[in-house]
Design an enzyme around this catalytic site. Structure first.
Site, PDB file in Angstrom:
ATOM      1  N   TYR A 152      56.131  73.746  79.769  1.00 31.38           N
ATOM      2  CA  TYR A 152      56.259  74.623  78.589  1.00 31.38           C
ATOM      3  C   TYR A 152      55.184  75.723  78.643  1.00 31.38           C
ATOM      4  CZ  TYR A 152      56.679  75.881  73.609  1.00 31.38           C
ATOM      5  OH  TYR A 152      56.869  76.546  72.425  1.00 31.38           O
ATOM      6  N   ASN A 181      50.907  75.604  65.528  1.00 30.61           N
ATOM      7  CA  ASN A 181      51.705  74.523  64.923  1.00 30.61           C
ATOM      8  C   ASN A 181      52.271  74.931  63.567  1.00 30.61           C
ATOM      9  OD1 ASN A 181      49.743  73.285  66.872  1.00 30.61           O
ATOM     10  ND2 ASN A 181      51.019  71.517  66.435  1.00 30.61           N
TER      11      ASN A 181
HETATM   12  N1  UDP Z   1      50.750  62.873  67.657  1.00 33.19           N
HETATM   13  C1  UDP Z   1      50.421  61.656  67.070  1.00 33.19           C
HETATM   14  N2  UDP Z   1      51.430  60.820  66.710  1.00 33.19           N
HETATM   15  C2  UDP Z   1      52.745  61.115  66.879  1.00 33.19           C
HETATM   16  C3  UDP Z   1      53.076  62.366  67.447  1.00 33.19           C
HETATM   17  C4  UDP Z   1      52.053  63.208  67.822  1.00 33.19           C
HETATM   18  O1  UDP Z   1      49.245  61.340  66.892  1.00 33.19           O
HETATM   19  O2  UDP Z   1      53.600  60.280  66.505  1.00 33.19           O
HETATM   20  C5  UDP Z   1      49.652  63.761  68.030  1.00 33.19           C
HETATM   21  C6  UDP Z   1      49.761  64.375  69.421  1.00 33.19           C
HETATM   22  O3  UDP Z   1      49.179  63.517  70.400  1.00 33.19           O
HETATM   23  C7  UDP Z   1      48.969  65.656  69.249  1.00 33.19           C
HETATM   24  C8  UDP Z   1      49.209  66.040  67.786  1.00 33.19           C
HETATM   25  O4  UDP Z   1      49.695  64.863  67.161  1.00 33.19           O
HETATM   26  O5  UDP Z   1      47.604  65.418  69.413  1.00 33.19           O
HETATM   27  C9  UDP Z   1      50.212  67.142  67.579  1.00 33.19           C
HETATM   28  O6  UDP Z   1      51.339  66.811  68.325  1.00 33.19           O
HETATM   29  P1  UDP Z   1      52.720  67.589  68.216  1.00 33.19           P
HETATM   30  O7  UDP Z   1      53.674  66.844  69.090  1.00 33.19           O
HETATM   31  O8  UDP Z   1      53.086  67.766  66.803  1.00 33.19           O
HETATM   32  O9  UDP Z   1      52.463  69.043  68.798  1.00 33.19           O
HETATM   33  P2  UDP Z   1      51.437  69.702  69.851  1.00 33.19           P
HETATM   34  O10 UDP Z   1      50.535  70.477  69.014  1.00 33.19           O
HETATM   35  O11 UDP Z   1      50.710  68.643  70.628  1.00 33.19           O
HETATM   36  O12 UDP Z   1      52.310  70.527  70.704  1.00 33.19           O
END
Ligand code: UDP
Length: 320
Positions: A152, A181
């Site tokens: 990505y 985000n």
């Molecule tokens: N995350 C988490 N639990 C979940 C899903 C994601 O703790 O069930 C964490 C993930 O490891 C990351 C953050 O939440 O550190 C944000 O993840 P997301 O997938 O929303 O988007 P990213 O900003 O990583 O692309």
């Protein structure tokens, strides 16, 4: 200086996605004619069904990595097609690389042909796991090109390079938004990102999964604010990447607790393994957006989470 233009007829790629569908809705409300393309890999018809009867809305089920044809003039192309959840990085890595590269090439070609302004949906992932915080647009990033997230990150970095090459070499009028985000209605319940996971788990009173120790941060922006920022950028004369995102930086553990509280849930928090290359911090430097677009978010995190909760309650009810 780029010429001022009136934006009347717009193509949105990824128009049935989370952000794409919100953009289509807003552009229609602003009086534009909107054509949406989506291959429905992660987009959903449910997101645009309410727009289909609109006389100025057209939807085409189409994959933008193929040759693009649109009859008639186009004033702007918003290239928002791409899976964007870390869960997708493992599920559809090649499609992500293709839409960021081939898809961006095709949409830029169409913009050149039509003399349309081109706006690329780029990402804070261009900064990877940043060594600089907050991240200004001038930071070149810390990306692992061969990691799972690399599909990505590198696709979007390539897309930015291609966009600037079309600008410099072919004179295409371009804008690049680096999106941080974002959350709100139309996120998919099962798309694997933190906010959908936390809400669906908390609303079902299931354990809420925090990856790692939950100290990693994200800055979360409500979707309506993001859309406002993108449309201001589209209508501005600023060429080059602009961060659009919130300063509301929260740790994932804090976020999990906020979601549990706002849903009045009895869920407990469980800790699971941190995915590889998961950024430790993320917060945009939004000096440029404030200066060039006079933009900053209006919706508080609490209010955004309340609206998102109501949406997820409805979505989970629909599944039953
Ligand atoms: N995350 C988490 N639990 C979940 C899903 C994601 O703790 O069930 C964490 C993930 O490891 C990351 C953050 O939440 O550190 C944000 O993840 P997301 O997938 O929303 O988007 P990213 O900003 O990583 O692309």
């Amino acid at each position: 200086m780029a010429r001022q233009r009136t934006i009347r007829r717009v193509l949105v790629t990824g128009g049935a996605g989370f952000l794409g569908s919100h953009l289509c809705e807003r552009l229609l409300a602003d009086g534009c004619e909107v054509i949406a393309f989506d291959n429905l890999l992660t987009g959903r018809m449910q997101n645009v069904e309410h727009l289909l009867p609109h006389p100025h809305f057209t939807f085409e089920h189409y994959d933008v990595t193929n040759h693009l044809y649109v009859a008639g003039p186009l004033d702007a192309i918003l290239h928002f097609a791409s899976p964007a959840s870390p869960a997708d990085f493992e599920r559809v890595p090649i499609q992500i690389l293709k839409v960021g590269s081939l898809g961006t090439h095709k949409t830029l070609g169409l913009a050149k042909e039509k003399g349309a302004r081109f706006l690329l949906a780029s990402t804070s992932e261009c900064y990877g796991d940043p060594e600089v915080t907050p991240q200004p647009e001038t930071y070149w990033g810390n990306v692992n090109p061969i990691g799972i997230r690399g599909v990505y990150d590198e696709a979007k970095r390539f897309a930015e390079a291609m966009t600037m090459a079309y600008h410099r070499h072919h004179g295409v009028d371009v804008r690049i938004v680096r999106i941080f985000n974002t959350f709100g209605p139309r996120m998919q319940v099962d798309d694997g990102r933190a906010i959908p996971n936390f809400f669906s788990q908390a609303l079902r009173d299931e354990p809420v999964t925090v990856y790692g120790d939950g100290s990693q941060t994200r800055s979360i922006c409500y979707v309506d604010d993001l859309v406002e920022g993108i449309l201001r950028l589209l209508r501005s004369e600023y060429v080059g990447p602009v961060n659009i995102g919130s300063q509301a930086e929260v740790s994932m553990l804090e976020l999990a607790k906020m979601v549990i509280a706002i849903t009045d849930s009895s869920s407990e928090i469980v800790f699971e393994e941190l995915p590889p290359d998961d950024p430790k911090v993320r917060r945009p430097d939004t000096t440029l957006a404030r200066r060039e677009l006079d933009w900053s978010p209006r919706v508080s995190v609490e209010e955004g989470l309340r609206r998102t909760r109501d949406y997820f309650i409805e979505e989970l009810g629909r599944e039953k």
